[in-house]
Design a protein around this motif. Structure first.
Motif, PDB file in Angstrom:
ATOM      1  N   ILE A  70     -65.351  11.754  10.722  1.00 57.21           N
ATOM      2  CA  ILE A  70     -64.641  10.545   9.785  1.00 57.21           C
ATOM      3  C   ILE A  70     -65.733   9.469   9.938  1.00 57.21           C
ATOM      4  CG2 ILE A  70     -62.786   8.829   9.755  1.00 57.21           C
ATOM      5  CD1 ILE A  70     -61.088  11.106  10.800  1.00 57.21           C
ATOM      6  N   GLY A  71     -66.367   9.114  10.964  1.00 59.10           N
ATOM      7  CA  GLY A  71     -67.533   8.253  10.943  1.00 59.10           C
ATOM      8  C   GLY A  71     -68.673   8.277   9.857  1.00 59.10           C
ATOM      9  N   LEU A  72     -68.976   9.681   9.715  1.00 58.87           N
ATOM     10  CA  LEU A  72     -69.869   9.887   8.636  1.00 58.87           C
ATOM     11  C   LEU A  72     -69.319   9.479   7.275  1.00 58.87           C
ATOM     12  CD1 LEU A  72     -71.244  13.299   9.816  1.00 58.87           C
ATOM     13  CD2 LEU A  72     -72.385  10.958   9.882  1.00 58.87           C
ATOM     14  N   TYR A  73     -68.087   9.720   7.147  1.00 61.69           N
ATOM     15  CA  TYR A  73     -67.244   9.455   5.805  1.00 61.69           C
ATOM     16  C   TYR A  73     -67.422   7.706   5.529  1.00 61.69           C
ATOM     17  CZ  TYR A  73     -65.876  14.232   5.584  1.00 61.69           C
ATOM     18  OH  TYR A  73     -65.872  15.933   5.609  1.00 61.69           O
ATOM     19  N   LEU A  74     -67.022   7.283   6.568  1.00 65.50           N
ATOM     20  CA  LEU A  74     -66.634   5.716   6.555  1.00 65.50           C
ATOM     21  C   LEU A  74     -67.957   4.826   6.643  1.00 65.50           C
ATOM     22  CD1 LEU A  74     -63.166   5.351   8.338  1.00 65.50           C
ATOM     23  CD2 LEU A  74     -63.772   5.854   5.958  1.00 65.50           C
ATOM     24  N   ASN A  75     -68.822   5.040   7.446  1.00 66.35           N
ATOM     25  CA  ASN A  75     -69.959   4.652   7.821  1.00 66.35           C
ATOM     26  C   ASN A  75     -71.284   5.525   8.047  1.00 66.35           C
ATOM     27  OD1 ASN A  75     -71.563   2.220   8.373  1.00 66.35           O
ATOM     28  ND2 ASN A  75     -71.127   2.129  10.636  1.00 66.35           N
ATOM     29  N   PRO A  76     -71.703   6.107   7.003  1.00 56.49           N
ATOM     30  CA  PRO A  76     -72.821   7.027   6.939  1.00 56.49           C
ATOM     31  C   PRO A  76     -74.286   6.377   7.656  1.00 56.49           C
ATOM     32  CG  PRO A  76     -72.438   6.535   4.566  1.00 56.49           C
ATOM     33  CD  PRO A  76     -71.476   5.908   5.686  1.00 56.49           C
ATOM     34  N   PRO A  77     -75.011   7.068   8.435  1.00 56.12           N
ATOM     35  CA  PRO A  77     -76.101   6.173   8.896  1.00 56.12           C
ATOM     36  C   PRO A  77     -77.025   5.810   7.750  1.00 56.12           C
ATOM     37  CG  PRO A  77     -75.845   8.479  10.024  1.00 56.12           C
ATOM     38  CD  PRO A  77     -75.049   8.462   8.757  1.00 56.12           C
ATOM     39  N   GLN A  78     -77.633   4.998   7.841  1.00 57.94           N
ATOM     40  CA  GLN A  78     -78.562   4.389   6.981  1.00 57.94           C
ATOM     41  C   GLN A  78     -79.645   5.387   6.695  1.00 57.94           C
ATOM     42  OE1 GLN A  78     -80.321   0.417   7.944  1.00 57.94           O
ATOM     43  NE2 GLN A  78     -80.557  -0.430   5.570  1.00 57.94           N
ATOM     44  N   LEU A 103     -69.244  31.978  -3.082  1.00 59.06           N
ATOM     45  CA  LEU A 103     -70.026  30.762  -3.689  1.00 59.06           C
ATOM     46  C   LEU A 103     -70.314  29.702  -2.452  1.00 59.06           C
ATOM     47  CD1 LEU A 103     -70.849  28.620  -6.023  1.00 59.06           C
ATOM     48  CD2 LEU A 103     -68.365  28.153  -5.937  1.00 59.06           C
ATOM     49  N   TYR A 104     -71.744  29.160  -2.389  1.00 54.30           N
ATOM     50  CA  TYR A 104     -71.952  28.182  -1.428  1.00 54.30           C
ATOM     51  C   TYR A 104     -71.923  26.918  -2.071  1.00 54.30           C
ATOM     52  CZ  TYR A 104     -73.506  31.709   1.822  1.00 54.30           C
ATOM     53  OH  TYR A 104     -73.309  32.853   2.920  1.00 54.30           O
ATOM     54  N   ALA A 105     -71.544  25.965  -1.728  1.00 54.82           N
ATOM     55  CA  ALA A 105     -71.260  24.461  -1.865  1.00 54.82           C
ATOM     56  C   ALA A 105     -71.728  23.577  -1.019  1.00 54.82           C
ATOM     57  CB  ALA A 105     -69.992  24.314  -2.811  1.00 54.82           C
ATOM     58  N   ALA A 106     -72.510  22.323  -1.500  1.00 53.89           N
ATOM     59  CA  ALA A 106     -72.809  21.314  -0.527  1.00 53.89           C
ATOM     60  C   ALA A 106     -72.490  20.077  -1.334  1.00 53.89           C
ATOM     61  CB  ALA A 106     -74.137  21.231  -0.277  1.00 53.89           C
ATOM     62  N   LEU A 107     -71.297  19.379  -0.778  1.00 51.52           N
ATOM     63  CA  LEU A 107     -70.717  18.078  -1.513  1.00 51.52           C
ATOM     64  C   LEU A 107     -71.637  16.870  -0.904  1.00 51.52           C
ATOM     65  CD1 LEU A 107     -68.731  16.715  -3.139  1.00 51.52           C
ATOM     66  CD2 LEU A 107     -67.300  16.603  -1.343  1.00 51.52           C
ATOM     67  N   ASP A 108     -72.406  16.251  -1.884  1.00 53.45           N
ATOM     68  CA  ASP A 108     -72.823  15.166  -1.434  1.00 53.45           C
ATOM     69  C   ASP A 108     -71.946  14.111  -1.337  1.00 53.45           C
ATOM     70  OD1 ASP A 108     -74.355  12.401  -1.110  1.00 53.45           O
ATOM     71  OD2 ASP A 108     -75.994  13.087  -2.219  1.00 53.45           O
ATOM     72  N   VAL A 109     -71.572  13.456   0.037  1.00 53.67           N
ATOM     73  CA  VAL A 109     -70.274  12.588   0.192  1.00 53.67           C
ATOM     74  C   VAL A 109     -70.579  11.130  -0.468  1.00 53.67           C
ATOM     75  CG1 VAL A 109     -68.993  11.103   2.039  1.00 53.67           C
ATOM     76  CG2 VAL A 109     -69.972  13.708   2.325  1.00 53.67           C
ATOM     77  N   GLN A 110     -71.800  10.838  -0.592  1.00 50.19           N
ATOM     78  CA  GLN A 110     -72.000   9.536  -1.415  1.00 50.19           C
ATOM     79  C   GLN A 110     -71.885   9.421  -2.795  1.00 50.19           C
ATOM     80  OE1 GLN A 110     -76.004   8.205   0.447  1.00 50.19           O
ATOM     81  NE2 GLN A 110     -74.887   7.839   2.437  1.00 50.19           N
ATOM     82  N   THR A 111     -72.343  10.272  -3.429  1.00 54.15           N
ATOM     83  CA  THR A 111     -72.169  10.531  -4.812  1.00 54.15           C
ATOM     84  C   THR A 111     -71.035  11.473  -5.597  1.00 54.15           C
ATOM     85  OG1 THR A 111     -73.643  12.479  -5.082  1.00 54.15           O
ATOM     86  CG2 THR A 111     -74.656  10.288  -4.956  1.00 54.15           C
ATOM     87  N   PRO A 147     -67.327  10.258  -5.857  1.00 50.29           N
ATOM     88  CA  PRO A 147     -67.123  10.272  -4.310  1.00 50.29           C
ATOM     89  C   PRO A 147     -65.562  10.343  -4.110  1.00 50.29           C
ATOM     90  CG  PRO A 147     -68.004   8.137  -4.185  1.00 50.29           C
ATOM     91  CD  PRO A 147     -68.384   8.892  -5.846  1.00 50.29           C
ATOM     92  N   PHE A 148     -65.190  11.396  -3.015  1.00 51.34           N
ATOM     93  CA  PHE A 148     -63.554  11.356  -2.761  1.00 51.34           C
ATOM     94  C   PHE A 148     -63.312  10.012  -1.884  1.00 51.34           C
ATOM     95  CE2 PHE A 148     -64.249  15.944  -3.484  1.00 51.34           C
ATOM     96  CZ  PHE A 148     -63.799  16.010  -4.688  1.00 51.34           C
ATOM     97  N   ARG A 149     -61.971   9.578  -2.224  1.00 49.70           N
ATOM     98  CA  ARG A 149     -61.672   8.559  -1.552  1.00 49.70           C
ATOM     99  C   ARG A 149     -60.840   9.116  -0.270  1.00 49.70           C
ATOM    100  NH1 ARG A 149     -62.728   3.529  -2.912  1.00 49.70           N
ATOM    101  NH2 ARG A 149     -63.210   3.142  -5.114  1.00 49.70           N
ATOM    102  N   TRP A 150     -61.413   9.921   0.784  1.00 50.99           N
ATOM    103  CA  TRP A 150     -60.723  10.775   1.720  1.00 50.99           C
ATOM    104  C   TRP A 150     -59.966   9.801   2.640  1.00 50.99           C
ATOM    105  CZ3 TRP A 150     -60.474  11.713   6.588  1.00 50.99           C
ATOM    106  CH2 TRP A 150     -60.027  13.074   7.101  1.00 50.99           C
ATOM    107  N   SER A 151     -58.750  10.102   2.917  1.00 53.30           N
ATOM    108  CA  SER A 151     -58.159   9.164   4.091  1.00 53.30           C
ATOM    109  C   SER A 151     -57.285  10.235   4.652  1.00 53.30           C
ATOM    110  CB  SER A 151     -57.436   7.957   3.431  1.00 53.30           C
ATOM    111  OG  SER A 151     -56.406   8.514   2.739  1.00 53.30           O
ATOM    112  N   TYR A 152     -56.810   9.830   6.017  1.00 53.30           N
ATOM    113  CA  TYR A 152     -55.653  10.446   6.789  1.00 53.30           C
ATOM    114  C   TYR A 152     -54.792   9.332   7.188  1.00 53.30           C
ATOM    115  CZ  TYR A 152     -53.381  13.428  10.249  1.00 53.30           C
ATOM    116  OH  TYR A 152     -52.557  14.314  10.942  1.00 53.30           O
TER     117      TYR A 152
END
Length: 353
Positions: free
Chosen positions: A160-168, A213-221, A334-339
């Motif tokens: 969740i930290g990667l989603y909300l505050n990814p490393p610069q 099917l392999y898929a890689a979702l870019d969280v930022q875009t 990007p998905f606005r993912w939340s729990y």
């Protein structure tokens, strides 16, 4: 007609009160009617005339005349037996709720209104009313997945930290594979959508084969990098991740969120990570793939392409999947993912066997 007449003697106060009732525009219509009926009787008007003037019947006239003669003004008050005592007392409701949480004795898996009514002696409407009041829905079934990972909190917080505050200056990808996608070809023609009728597919089909099917979702875009493969081995996984790494040149760090599939943890994968120190894997807790955002995208491609698709070959299936990925990239977000509701988390205590 004299025998049909009934004279009632009224006191001055009674006549004044009844006259006020009969002229009222705020009293209930029934009170106005009774006041006019008694005044008519007191004035010596015949039953026949009262029937016509007040649109009533002789038994009704006789009933209110008798009540007034016996109880005077109090006799004109409304009288009714009232509703019958309800069978569904709090104790009965409690027994019904306990019974609902158990299983029927006929071998079925859930209660219906009819079964519960027969078992308790209540009416179906009463059972339905109690269930609605207590929000019990025996016909519904929800499924859940509970994680037994002792490090659940730490792993979830990391992702969740990667989603909300990814490393610069780092890239974050959610990676997974959708396996055993069937290339189904309908044997009967597809009947198109028409007014009042949904699109229809025949039940018979021919399966040309399957692919992964392999898929890689870019969280930022929100863009997806995809690749199809005949199998989903560790070698196929490493080849796909290598493609993702090549598209993100050094020195950019690459963080990859993925699940605990055995193909993701082989020695070959460990060797790949050792050779690519800027790549870091973040494994979801066990039975917690919902933390991986690419699962949301897999649900989309399942709905948009696979579920209703007609594929003449495995190559046709692969071509249509990759076309969807290319077109999706043009409008990806990007998905606005939340729990947002931790109260829905399920804690399961396993009983000893």
């Amino acid at each position: 007609m004299r025998g049909c007449q009934a004279v009632i003697e009224l006191s001055g106060e009674e006549r004044e009160e009844l006259t006020r009732w009969s002229a009222s525009r705020t009293l209930p219509a029934g009170d106005v009617f009774k006041a006019r009926l008694i005044l008519s009787l007191a004035d010596g008007v015949s039953y026949s005339r009262i029937e016509a003037d007040l649109n009533t019947s002789r038994p009704t006239i006789a009933r209110w005349k008798a009540r007034f003669e016996r109880d005077r003004m109090r006799g004109l008050e409304a009288r009714h037996k009232g509703s019958q005592p309800r069978k569904a007392t709090p104790a009965v409701q409690a027994r019904l709720l306990r019974k609902t949480q158990g299983k029927p004795t006929d071998g079925s898996t859930q209660w219906t209104c009819s079964k519960m009514a027969d078992a308790t002696g209540l009416s179906r409407s009463t059972v339905q009313r109690i269930w609605a009041k207590t929000k019990l829905k025996p016909h519904r079934l929800d499924r859940y997945m509970s994680s037994n990972d002792p490090q659940f909190e730490e792993k979830a917080a990391d992702i969740i930290g990667l989603y909300l505050n990814p490393p610069q200056h780092a890239a974050v990808f959610c990676v997974d594979e959708k396996t055993a996608i069937q290339a189904l070809d309908r044997l009967d023609p597809v009947l198109p959508l028409s007014p009042g009728r949904a699109e229809r597919h025949g039940f018979e089909y021919y399966r040309h084969g399957t692919l992964s099917l392999y898929a890689a979702l870019d969280v930022q875009t929100g863009k997806v990098q995809g690749k199809t493969a005949k199998r989903h081995t560790s070698a196929d996984f490493i080849a796909f991740v290598s493609d993702v790494v090549e598209r993100n040149p050094a020195p950019r760090e690459i963080h990859i969120v993925l699940d605990n599939l055995s193909a993701h943890k082989t020695q070959a994968v460990k060797d790949f990570l050792a050779a690519n120190p800027r790549v870091r894997f973040h494994f979801t807790p066990t039975y917690s793939s919902w933390l991986n955002q690419v699962e949301i995208w897999f649900a989309r491609i399942q709905r948009d392409v696979i579920s209703r698709g007609v594929f003449t070959s495995v190559a046709d299936l692969s071509r249509k999947l990759m076309k969807y990925i290319r077109v999706y990239a043009k409008s990806a977000k990007p998905f606005r993912w939340s729990y947002s509701n931790p109260a829905r988390r399920i804690a399961v205590t396993k009983s000893p066997r």
